[in-house]
Design a protein around this motif. Structure first.
Motif, PDB file in Angstrom:
ATOM      1  N   TYR A 105       0.749  -1.139  -0.032  1.00  0.00           N
ATOM      2  CA  TYR A 105       0.191   0.050   0.114  1.00  0.00           C
ATOM      3  C   TYR A 105       0.868   1.239   0.028  1.00  0.00           C
ATOM      4  N   VAL A 106       0.691   2.095  -0.988  1.00  0.00           N
ATOM      5  CA  VAL A 106       1.562   3.302  -0.990  1.00  0.00           C
ATOM      6  C   VAL A 106       0.853   4.474  -1.038  1.00  0.00           C
ATOM      7  N   TYR A 153       4.157  -2.829   8.829  1.00  0.00           N
ATOM      8  CA  TYR A 153       3.927  -1.417   8.511  1.00  0.00           C
ATOM      9  C   TYR A 153       5.339  -0.646   8.772  1.00  0.00           C
ATOM     10  N   LEU A 154       5.314   0.561   7.817  1.00  0.00           N
ATOM     11  CA  LEU A 154       6.698   1.128   7.252  1.00  0.00           C
ATOM     12  C   LEU A 154       6.736   2.589   7.607  1.00  0.00           C
ATOM     13  N   ARG A 211       2.502  -3.502   4.289  1.00  0.00           N
ATOM     14  CA  ARG A 211       2.625  -4.677   3.202  1.00  0.00           C
ATOM     15  C   ARG A 211       1.812  -5.716   3.978  1.00  0.00           C
ATOM     16  N   GLU A 212       1.350  -6.485   3.079  1.00  0.00           N
ATOM     17  CA  GLU A 212       0.424  -7.825   3.561  1.00  0.00           C
ATOM     18  C   GLU A 212       1.080  -9.007   2.744  1.00  0.00           C
ATOM     19  N   PHE A 213       1.190 -10.033   3.358  1.00  0.00           N
ATOM     20  CA  PHE A 213       1.576 -11.334   3.012  1.00  0.00           C
ATOM     21  C   PHE A 213       0.557 -12.578   3.081  1.00  0.00           C
ATOM     22  N   GLY A 272      11.265   6.016   4.516  1.00  0.00           N
ATOM     23  CA  GLY A 272      12.667   5.356   4.307  1.00  0.00           C
ATOM     24  C   GLY A 272      12.449   3.758   4.029  1.00  0.00           C
ATOM     25  N   ASN A 273      11.045   3.217   4.148  1.00  0.00           N
ATOM     26  CA  ASN A 273      10.998   1.949   4.110  1.00  0.00           C
ATOM     27  C   ASN A 273      11.366   0.910   5.186  1.00  0.00           C
ATOM     28  N   HIS A 274      11.349   1.823   6.243  1.00  0.00           N
ATOM     29  CA  HIS A 274      11.758   1.006   7.617  1.00  0.00           C
ATOM     30  C   HIS A 274      10.670   0.472   8.292  1.00  0.00           C
ATOM     31  N   VAL A 275      10.740  -1.075   8.452  1.00  0.00           N
ATOM     32  CA  VAL A 275       9.526  -1.488   8.931  1.00  0.00           C
ATOM     33  C   VAL A 275       9.818  -1.366  10.519  1.00  0.00           C
ATOM     34  N   TYR A 276       8.532  -0.883  11.205  1.00  0.00           N
ATOM     35  CA  TYR A 276       8.752  -0.476  12.556  1.00  0.00           C
ATOM     36  C   TYR A 276       7.510  -1.662  13.437  1.00  0.00           C
ATOM     37  N   ALA A 277       6.802  -2.208  12.701  1.00  0.00           N
ATOM     38  CA  ALA A 277       5.619  -3.040  13.292  1.00  0.00           C
ATOM     39  C   ALA A 277       5.221  -4.261  12.225  1.00  0.00           C
ATOM     40  N   ARG A 278       4.817  -5.154  12.984  1.00  0.00           N
ATOM     41  CA  ARG A 278       4.284  -6.440  12.161  1.00  0.00           C
ATOM     42  C   ARG A 278       2.986  -6.978  12.997  1.00  0.00           C
TER      43      ARG A 278
END
Length: 511
Positions: A137-138, A158-159, A146-148, A162-168
């Motif tokens: 999602y942009v 959740y990003l 991002r979903e898998f 800078g496309n840093h993942v901070y949570a899942r």
């Protein structure tokens, strides 16, 4: 009773450790011994099921740390694009779309929702079934989520900028959140319904507790201690009442830094060797390594643990093919394309041997970081007509069509591809180095085991390989006799023989 096999990750171009586990899985299945294979790496680029299934693991035998605390199963990717669109209520939203195709056979559908300033990019994993495995999602050119997917959505990332993942968020089958993961640099927090764990190591420890190990269980450590994870020590602390074993997959020490008083262990096994008194058994692949390790543990650690030699692989049958029907003067090699395999030496050796054997060929199977470098070398030698990179393939029915196997690796704990090659009756060429070549190459009986010194120049090493190629293909009758000898050497590695070794170990350590 269950045998738990401990590993970190798995990929499309897996190492010998993963292949060894896959062989073991088949043997245990044959023996009707329940076995589970534990993977602890975060694997999201592909559905882990696709990777494990690719090597022959059964879905129900896989334990993945990240979905262990959910009720989601290890399963193929089947969630469809229509299901995704329905879940997103696209019929009620202003949506425009376009499709982008890629060379790997996948497609990405780009959805643009102008009223919401939102783009959703969905990757179609299987064009025939329209199954998807990924959606991003942009917003304002910034990916925010991002979903898998496998058979359901199993994780959302959740990003930040800078496309840093901070949570899942990891989900249960009904779509509820099983647990949260929060990431801040190298720090991770896992929040379950009624528990919080402040590191991946703590989460892993909880997984071990929930396995409820019994005195009839076996734990086999293949790989441990990954990124952000110290699991080896956990298993030593928490395995009781189960038995604990360690598989040594490689050369276990550095002879250049070893003397009468001190030894430099391979750092992958140093903790295990220094805690040999707490290890119920070590497993090596060859009798030669067994003898070396037992002597060293007694000398340097003053310990005498049980050390058994059980090959990490086995053969379902011998792949018979008359030597005269094979492609003449054809060589095969199979390995990860990594620097330590020295495949570049093989390329240069075949180019040199071609001066004497004009129709010699070499097919290189495998993938790895050296692939582009090797292709450039092949091109620079103008050897494209006789040396080809064949990629990753199932070689079970391929080996026997070749006239010889060649390897340039200077150390192999066992060498699965060597075993498979003799099982297909290939004459063998390799250096006289521990332990694989010394196990599967009998000098002048089924091939040539070449002299080797690490301080020799590369030119000399290449020349040794080239001379052996010329020698092998200059005498068809001798090569044919080498082929028959390889078949004889392979017989002790048939499934039933290896199963007997495992059964003996299981019976002994569980009594």
């Amino acid at each position: 009773m269950t045998v738990y096999n401990v590993n970190l990750g798995i990929g499309w171009a897996s190492s010998g450790v993963e292949y060894a586990q896959a062989y073991r899985s088949k043997v245990f299945s044959r023996m009707q011994i329940p076995a589970r294979f534990i993977f602890s790496d975060l694997i999201l680029a592909d559905n882990i099921e696709e990777l494990t299934h690719n090597l022959g693991f059964k879905d129900q035998d896989i334990i993945w740390l990240y979905n262990f605390f959910t009720d989601v199963k290890i399963a193929p990717t089947t969630y469809t694009l229509d299901e995704f669109k329905h879940a997103q209520h696209f019929e009620k939203r202003n949506v425009k779309s376009s499709v982008q195709s890629f060379a790997d056979g996948k497609q990405v559908v780009h959805y643009w929702l102008p009223d919401e300033n939102l783009k959703i990019n969905v990757r179609i994993y299987n064009l025939k079934t329209q199954a998807i495995d990924y959606a991003e999602y942009v917003v304002d050119s910034q990916m925010v989520r991002r979903e898998f997917y496998s058979y359901i959505r199993y994780v959302t990332e959740y990003l930040s900028a800078g496309n840093h993942v901070y949570a899942r968020d990891f989900y249960n089958e009904d779509g509820s959140i099983a647990y949260h993961q929060f990431i801040n640099g190298n720090e991770e927090i896992f929040e379950l319904k009624d528990q919080i764990f402040y590191s991946k190591t703590e989460l892993y420890a909880e997984m071990i507790r929930r396995l409820h190990l019994t005195k009839t269980d076996l734990v086999i450590l293949d790989r441990e201690d990954g990124k952000g994870l110290v699991s080896g020590q956990l298993w030593y602390q928490m395995h009781v009442p189960a038995k604990l074993g360690v598989v040594v997959h490689a050369e276990h020490y550095d002879k250049h830094y070893t003397n009468q008083d001190n030894i430099l262990w391979n750092n992958y096994y140093e903790y295990q060797f220094t805690h040999a008194d707490q290890t119920d058994y070590f497993i090596v692949s060859t009798p030669a390594q067994k003898q070396v390790l037992k002597t060293q543990l007694a000398s340097y650690q003053h310990q005498a643990p049980k050390v058994v030699a059980i090959p990490v692989g086995s053969l379902s049958k011998l792949m018979m093919m008359p030597y005269a029907k094979r492609q003449r003067h054809s060589l095969i090699t199979a390995s990860r394309l990594a620097s330590e395999k020295h495949v570049d030496w093989l390329v240069k050796a075949v180019a040199e041997a071609k001066k004497s054997i004009p129709d010699v060929t070499l097919d290189i199977y495998g993938q790895g970081v050296q692939q582009k470098k090797l292709q450039k070398l092949i091109d620079s030698l103008k050897a494209q007509d006789c040396i080809k990179l064949k990629g990753q393939q199932d070689l079970a029915t391929i080996y026997q069509h070749y006239a010889g196997y060649i390897a340039a690796s200077t150390s192999e704990g066992f060498g699965l591809s060597l075993m498979e090659a003799v099982g297909s009756g290939l004459p063998m060429i390799g250096f006289d180095v521990p332990y694989g070549n010394q196990t599967f190459i009998e000098p002048d009986q089924n091939g040539y085991r070449l002299p080797y010194q690490s301080d020799w120049s590369e030119e000399r090493k290449v020349h040794e390989l080239a001379d052996a190629i010329v020698k092998l293909f200059s005498d068809d009758q001798k090569a044919a006799s080498f082929s028959q000898k390889s078949y004889e050497l392979a017989k002790p590695y048939l499934d039933e023989k290896i199963a007997q070794k495992w059964q003996a170990l299981v019976n002994e350590v569980t009594k």
